[in-house]
Design an enzyme around this catalytic site. Structure first.
Site, PDB file in Angstrom:
ATOM      1  N   GLN A 129       0.848  -1.203   0.000  1.00  0.00           N
ATOM      2  CA  GLN A 129       0.000   0.000   0.000  1.00  0.00           C
ATOM      3  C   GLN A 129       0.882   1.251   0.000  1.00  0.00           C
ATOM      4  OE1 GLN A 129      -3.472  -0.544   3.001  1.00  0.00           O
ATOM      5  NE2 GLN A 129      -1.939  -2.040   3.606  1.00  0.00           N
ATOM      6  N   ASN A 130       2.189   1.044   0.149  1.00  0.00           N
ATOM      7  CA  ASN A 130       3.095   2.191   0.285  1.00  0.00           C
ATOM      8  C   ASN A 130       3.445   2.766  -1.075  1.00  0.00           C
ATOM      9  OD1 ASN A 130       3.015   1.485   2.940  1.00  0.00           O
ATOM     10  ND2 ASN A 130       5.018   0.490   2.957  1.00  0.00           N
ATOM     11  N   HIS A 148      -1.485   1.400  -4.186  1.00  0.00           N
ATOM     12  CA  HIS A 148      -1.870   2.803  -3.971  1.00  0.00           C
ATOM     13  C   HIS A 148      -0.969   3.771  -4.741  1.00  0.00           C
ATOM     14  CE1 HIS A 148      -4.133   1.765   0.037  1.00  0.00           C
ATOM     15  NE2 HIS A 148      -4.812   1.429  -1.041  1.00  0.00           N
ATOM     16  N   CYS A 171      -0.947  11.981 -15.945  1.00  0.00           N
ATOM     17  CA  CYS A 171      -1.706  13.054 -16.599  1.00  0.00           C
ATOM     18  C   CYS A 171      -3.187  12.707 -16.530  1.00  0.00           C
ATOM     19  CB  CYS A 171      -1.258  13.208 -18.049  1.00  0.00           C
ATOM     20  SG  CYS A 171      -2.197  14.469 -18.925  1.00  0.00           S
ATOM     21  N   CYS A 176       2.845  17.640 -19.219  1.00  0.00           N
ATOM     22  CA  CYS A 176       2.804  16.190 -19.444  1.00  0.00           C
ATOM     23  C   CYS A 176       3.705  15.823 -20.624  1.00  0.00           C
ATOM     24  CB  CYS A 176       1.365  15.764 -19.731  1.00  0.00           C
ATOM     25  SG  CYS A 176       1.275  14.048 -20.283  1.00  0.00           S
ATOM     26  N   GLY A 192       2.757  -4.530   9.016  1.00  0.00           N
ATOM     27  CA  GLY A 192       2.777  -3.080   9.248  1.00  0.00           C
ATOM     28  C   GLY A 192       1.611  -2.323   8.660  1.00  0.00           C
ATOM     29  N   SER A 221      -2.577  -1.136   9.517  1.00  0.00           N
ATOM     30  CA  SER A 221      -3.507  -1.022  10.648  1.00  0.00           C
ATOM     31  C   SER A 221      -4.863  -1.656  10.372  1.00  0.00           C
ATOM     32  CB  SER A 221      -3.703   0.457  11.006  1.00  0.00           C
ATOM     33  OG  SER A 221      -4.342   1.127   9.925  1.00  0.00           O
ATOM     34  N   ASN A 240       3.045  -7.174  13.030  1.00  0.00           N
ATOM     35  CA  ASN A 240       2.798  -5.745  13.237  1.00  0.00           C
ATOM     36  C   ASN A 240       3.369  -5.351  14.595  1.00  0.00           C
ATOM     37  OD1 ASN A 240       1.662  -3.470  11.947  1.00  0.00           O
ATOM     38  ND2 ASN A 240      -0.151  -3.517  13.248  1.00  0.00           N
ATOM     39  N   LEU A 241       3.434  -4.038  14.801  1.00  0.00           N
ATOM     40  CA  LEU A 241       3.921  -3.564  16.101  1.00  0.00           C
ATOM     41  C   LEU A 241       2.918  -3.898  17.191  1.00  0.00           C
ATOM     42  CD1 LEU A 241       6.361  -2.062  17.198  1.00  0.00           C
ATOM     43  CD2 LEU A 241       5.130   0.090  16.830  1.00  0.00           C
TER      44      LEU A 241
HETATM   45  C1  BJW Z   1       4.705  -0.864  12.738  1.00  0.00           C
HETATM   46  C2  BJW Z   1       5.829  -0.157  13.037  1.00  0.00           C
HETATM   47  C3  BJW Z   1       7.009  -0.828  13.024  1.00  0.00           C
HETATM   48  C4  BJW Z   1       4.130   1.245  13.222  1.00  0.00           C
HETATM   49  N1  BJW Z   1       7.002  -2.152  12.702  1.00  0.00           N
HETATM   50  N2  BJW Z   1       4.616  -2.118  12.409  1.00  0.00           N
HETATM   51  C5  BJW Z   1     -16.839   2.283   4.655  1.00  0.00           C
HETATM   52  C6  BJW Z   1     -16.569   0.948   4.908  1.00  0.00           C
HETATM   53  C7  BJW Z   1     -15.592   0.245   4.168  1.00  0.00           C
HETATM   54  C8  BJW Z   1     -14.872   0.887   3.173  1.00  0.00           C
HETATM   55  C9  BJW Z   1     -15.151   2.213   2.921  1.00  0.00           C
HETATM   56  C10 BJW Z   1     -16.128   2.900   3.656  1.00  0.00           C
HETATM   57  N3  BJW Z   1     -16.169   4.167   3.202  1.00  0.00           N
HETATM   58  C11 BJW Z   1     -15.262   4.305   2.205  1.00  0.00           C
HETATM   59  C12 BJW Z   1     -14.646   3.112   2.021  1.00  0.00           C
HETATM   60  C13 BJW Z   1     -13.543   2.797   1.060  1.00  0.00           C
HETATM   61  C14 BJW Z   1     -12.258   3.499   1.436  1.00  0.00           C
HETATM   62  C15 BJW Z   1     -11.875   3.135   2.868  1.00  0.00           C
HETATM   63  O1  BJW Z   1     -11.299   2.095   3.140  1.00  0.00           O
HETATM   64  N4  BJW Z   1     -12.175   3.995   3.823  1.00  0.00           N
HETATM   65  C16 BJW Z   1     -11.906   3.675   5.222  1.00  0.00           C
HETATM   66  C17 BJW Z   1     -11.145   4.832   5.872  1.00  0.00           C
HETATM   67  C18 BJW Z   1     -13.203   3.338   5.881  1.00  0.00           C
HETATM   68  N5  BJW Z   1     -11.249   3.005   0.533  1.00  0.00           N
HETATM   69  C19 BJW Z   1     -11.039   3.580  -0.646  1.00  0.00           C
HETATM   70  O2  BJW Z   1     -11.634   4.605  -0.986  1.00  0.00           O
HETATM   71  C20 BJW Z   1     -10.088   2.875  -1.577  1.00  0.00           C
HETATM   72  N6  BJW Z   1     -10.749   2.634  -2.816  1.00  0.00           N
HETATM   73  C21 BJW Z   1     -11.795   1.809  -2.925  1.00  0.00           C
HETATM   74  O3  BJW Z   1     -12.255   1.206  -1.973  1.00  0.00           O
HETATM   75  O4  BJW Z   1     -12.249   1.698  -4.214  1.00  0.00           O
HETATM   76  C22 BJW Z   1     -13.379   0.852  -4.437  1.00  0.00           C
HETATM   77  C23 BJW Z   1     -12.963  -0.408  -5.119  1.00  0.00           C
HETATM   78  C24 BJW Z   1     -12.061  -1.257  -4.509  1.00  0.00           C
HETATM   79  C25 BJW Z   1     -11.688  -2.459  -5.125  1.00  0.00           C
HETATM   80  C26 BJW Z   1     -12.207  -2.782  -6.346  1.00  0.00           C
HETATM   81  C27 BJW Z   1     -13.107  -1.926  -6.964  1.00  0.00           C
HETATM   82  C28 BJW Z   1     -13.472  -0.747  -6.341  1.00  0.00           C
HETATM   83  C29 BJW Z   1      -8.861   3.733  -1.838  1.00  0.00           C
HETATM   84  C30 BJW Z   1      -8.017   3.878  -0.624  1.00  0.00           C
HETATM   85  C31 BJW Z   1      -6.853   4.821  -0.896  1.00  0.00           C
HETATM   86  C32 BJW Z   1      -5.948   5.005   0.326  1.00  0.00           C
HETATM   87  N7  BJW Z   1      -4.990   5.996   0.041  1.00  0.00           N
HETATM   88  C33 BJW Z   1      -3.950   6.302   1.048  1.00  0.00           C
HETATM   89  C34 BJW Z   1      -3.118   7.484   0.526  1.00  0.00           C
HETATM   90  C35 BJW Z   1      -2.208   6.998  -0.610  1.00  0.00           C
HETATM   91  C36 BJW Z   1      -1.181   7.992  -1.011  1.00  0.00           C
HETATM   92  C37 BJW Z   1      -0.334   8.491   0.141  1.00  0.00           C
HETATM   93  O5  BJW Z   1       0.500   7.733   0.685  1.00  0.00           O
HETATM   94  O6  BJW Z   1      -0.499   9.653   0.467  1.00  0.00           O
HETATM   95  O7  BJW Z   1      -3.119   5.159   1.253  1.00  0.00           O
HETATM   96  S1  BJW Z   1      -4.633   6.624   2.674  1.00  0.00           S
HETATM   97  C38 BJW Z   1      -3.331   5.826   3.558  1.00  0.00           C
HETATM   98  O8  BJW Z   1      -3.863   4.678   4.269  1.00  0.00           O
HETATM   99  C39 BJW Z   1      -2.369   5.283   2.491  1.00  0.00           C
HETATM  100  C40 BJW Z   1      -2.044   3.918   3.054  1.00  0.00           C
HETATM  101  O9  BJW Z   1      -1.570   3.074   2.031  1.00  0.00           O
HETATM  102  C41 BJW Z   1      -3.354   3.480   3.648  1.00  0.00           C
HETATM  103  C42 BJW Z   1      -3.223   2.357   4.670  1.00  0.00           C
HETATM  104  O10 BJW Z   1      -2.498   2.776   5.780  1.00  0.00           O
HETATM  105  P1  BJW Z   1      -1.514   1.752   6.529  1.00  0.00           P
HETATM  106  O11 BJW Z   1      -0.426   1.377   5.626  1.00  0.00           O
HETATM  107  O12 BJW Z   1      -2.301   0.661   7.136  1.00  0.00           O
HETATM  108  O13 BJW Z   1      -0.881   2.745   7.645  1.00  0.00           O
HETATM  109  P2  BJW Z   1      -1.406   3.060   9.118  1.00  0.00           P
HETATM  110  O14 BJW Z   1      -0.724   4.289   9.551  1.00  0.00           O
HETATM  111  O15 BJW Z   1      -2.890   3.056   9.192  1.00  0.00           O
HETATM  112  O16 BJW Z   1      -0.923   1.804   9.993  1.00  0.00           O
HETATM  113  C43 BJW Z   1       0.441   1.559  10.217  1.00  0.00           C
HETATM  114  C44 BJW Z   1       0.575   0.284  11.064  1.00  0.00           C
HETATM  115  O17 BJW Z   1       1.960   0.006  11.228  1.00  0.00           O
HETATM  116  C45 BJW Z   1      -0.019   0.419  12.474  1.00  0.00           C
HETATM  117  O18 BJW Z   1      -0.814  -0.733  12.775  1.00  0.00           O
HETATM  118  C46 BJW Z   1       1.202   0.453  13.403  1.00  0.00           C
HETATM  119  O19 BJW Z   1       1.009  -0.184  14.658  1.00  0.00           O
HETATM  120  C47 BJW Z   1       2.220  -0.317  12.576  1.00  0.00           C
HETATM  121  N8  BJW Z   1       3.605   0.050  12.849  1.00  0.00           N
HETATM  122  N9  BJW Z   1       5.464   1.157  13.350  1.00  0.00           N
HETATM  123  C48 BJW Z   1       5.821  -2.761  12.405  1.00  0.00           C
HETATM  124  N10 BJW Z   1       8.180  -0.257  13.311  1.00  0.00           N
END
Ligand code: BJW
Length: 240
Positions: free
Chosen positions: A92-93, A110, A118, A137, A177, A179, A204-205
């Site tokens: 996801q990174n 992601h 573009c 572009c 890693g 959440s 995970n942590l």
């Molecule tokens: C350690 C550590 C160490 C710390 N060692 N561990 C209602 C219900 C269900 C779904 C939805 C809903 N309403 C809307 C939705 C869908 C929505 C969604 O999920 N929303 C939720 C918030 C509810 N999702 C979307 O819109 C996605 N699209 C979609 O669903 O399209 C429909 C579709 C899907 C499939 C087929 C067809 C159609 C798109 C999601 C886009 C997310 N974008 C981001 C930004 C990307 C660009 C950027 O980086 O700026 O992606 S948001 C952000 O969150 C980023 C990440 O990839 C993503 C996930 O975060 P991640 O990686 O889990 O990070 P953290 O910070 O949350 O967790 C870190 C973890 O590491 C923690 O647990 C720590 O404990 C741990 N940790 N240090 C090991 N040293």
């Protein structure tokens, strides 16, 4: 060979010890900026300069080389090299630490921070420098239409058919890693379990939102637990 396939889903926690912030931890990105402002198409339409500034700062940090692949990224690259079957890393990174560590069978669901896209002609191009409203572009020569090649809320993540095909053939699914807040990635463990035989493991942590969905859970910093896990898998030892 398909029986042996391992899918690893990674999230921001794997890059934390490389110096890149997670999103939802107390010192995370969403504590400093509103995700509605910088990670939605609506936010980009309202204030593209703000969104460019947010990603330019992160792109500069990545391009500066201050963040290097850590022991967890390196261990996953080793797993891909040495495992007898297929290994797919779905990240996801948007950083490039997996590829710099040596992972090759890699899906950036992601997007990628070091690329621009573009929104007029769809051209995806390497973009190591700042983006702004004067950026042109290289595909269609239009100005001001190149945006970060990342997936915002409400947009469809990349390569979903490839991802579901990998999930459907894996025998081991590992989440590292992440959440478990963001779908569809948070639902992969349930998808894999609904298919039957695969073993599911969370590294995970701390317990994620979906921790109880996994067969095994191992907690600690990624730079410790991932290399230990990979070592155990390659040696054919029990991991849990
Ligand atoms: C350690 C550590 C160490 C710390 N060692 N561990 C209602 C219900 C269900 C779904 C939805 C809903 N309403 C809307 C939705 C869908 C929505 C969604 O999920 N929303 C939720 C918030 C509810 N999702 C979307 O819109 C996605 N699209 C979609 O669903 O399209 C429909 C579709 C899907 C499939 C087929 C067809 C159609 C798109 C999601 C886009 C997310 N974008 C981001 C930004 C990307 C660009 C950027 O980086 O700026 O992606 S948001 C952000 O969150 C980023 C990440 O990839 C993503 C996930 O975060 P991640 O990686 O889990 O990070 P953290 O910070 O949350 O967790 C870190 C973890 O590491 C923690 O647990 C720590 O404990 C741990 N940790 N240090 C090991 N040293």
């Amino acid at each position: 060979m398909a029986d042996e396939a391992i899918v690893v889903l990674t999230g921001a926690g794997i890059s934390k010890e490389s110096g890149l912030d997670t999103f939802r931890d107390t010192d995370g990105v969403w504590g400093r900026v509103r995700l509605e402002d910088v990670a939605t198409p609506e936010g980009y339409r309202r204030n593209p300069q703000l969104v460019h500034a947010f990603y330019n700062a992160r792109r500069r940090q990545l391009a500066s080389g201050s963040a290097q692949p850590n022991a967890a990224h390196l261990a996953l690259a080793r797993l891909e090299r040495e495992w007898r079957g297929e290994v797919v890393v779905i990240t996801q990174n948007i950083d490039d630490l997996h590829e710099r560590a040596g992972s090759r069978n890699l899906i950036h669901m992601h997007g990628e921070l070091l690329k621009g896209r573009c929104d007029l002609c769809g051209e995806i191009s390497p973009w190591p420098d700042d983006l702004d409203l004067d950026s042109v572009c290289p595909g269609c020569n239009h100005k001001g239409r190149v945006r970060p090649h990342v997936v915002w809320f409400g947009e469809v993540p990349l390569d979903m058919p490839l991802i579901f095909s990998a999930l459907d053939r894996c025998r081991t699914f590992v989440a590292v890693g992440t959440s478990g807040n963001v779908y569809p990635a948070a639902g992969f463990v349930t998808h894999v379990r609904s298919r039957g035989p695969a073993r599911t493991i969370e590294l995970n942590l701390e317990p994620s939102l979906g921790a109880t969905l996994f067969h095994e859970t191992i907690y600690g910093p990624a730079t410790e637990v991932v290399p230990e896990f990979v070592e155990a898998i390659l040696a054919g030892r029990k991991t849990g």
